[in-house]
Design an enzyme around this catalytic site. Sequence first.
Site: not given
Length: 300
Positions: A158, A209, A279
Amino acid sequence: MVINCEKNFDIKRLTSFKIGGKIGEVFLPENIDEFEQILKENNNIKVFGNLSNTLISDDGYDGKIILTRNMKSVTIDGNKVLADAGIRGPKLAQVVCEKGLSGLEFMIGFPGSVGGEVYMNASANSQSVSDKLKYAICYSQNEGIMKLYNDEMKFRYRSSRCQDEDLIVLQACFELEKSTCEDVQKRMDENLKFRKEHQPSLALPNCGSIFKNPKGDSSGRLLDSVGAKGMSCGGVRVWENHANFIVNDNSGSSLDVLSLMLQMYNKVKDTYNIELEPEIRFLGGKNNKENEICKILYKK
Ligand code: EPU
């Protein structure tokens, strides 16, 4: 060159969360040349793709932003695919599927844009951007246009060099494998089935998410184990089928989302001494209560 630009832009309808106030100035470039011109002429401008991973404050943001949603060109040469930052993942996945090219099947389930997916090294269903990216054309405020090959992108879970150095992704070139349209479609169908079974559809406004997974563990599992599925705040709640998603019943506010994120974060921190890292991106700055929560969640 007349570039599409709107002032006092009401952003709510364009965000996956269906939350957000007015933005000072929004630029909507149609191609790379326009994109580069805007970046050269404006300092401190923030770039967003499909706003599927971003929470925007109801109090809005007074600065300038670029939305890449109108930059959608794709060129395919053999197994190489050059895509503008603004094309949406599912669209690109479908286009390469029609050519029988494999490697981007995971994008079918992410509503985000390719630029955002490269920036954060999106991944799902055992595939990631970093597996297939050959190079990205990026822009740096100091150095202008840069062509960065995969091994220069510092990809990790990520994250990428783009986040470290504030680089903006303009285009991405992927090198894919030859397959058949039927096989690629089959894998995309499986991914969509997984998504349908495990993640909320956008009919329930959400941002994907909420927290990144901590090393070696899963935010969904940790949050579930501390009872997050029962948590709510105002018009938003933790989704009952996966504890790392927040869904909006259409009356939720940005402060509701941040307050709920703080509840989730605190519960995991108190129980496991693990500080979950968001995130989703946040754009705001005008609301003191939101700023206080952001200091804790985003450490800034
Ligand atoms: N789990 C629970 N309770 C829950 C939710 C999950 O116990 O409420 C457990 C699951 O049973 C599983 C584990 O946690 O054992 C992991 O859950 P899941 O398979 O749903 O994957 P995830 O880690 O939550 C990640 C990505 C998703 C991606 C999927 C599929 C992150 C933060 N999320 O989810 O990406 O689609 O894998 O590959 O890395 C996104 O980034 O927005 C996103 C949706």
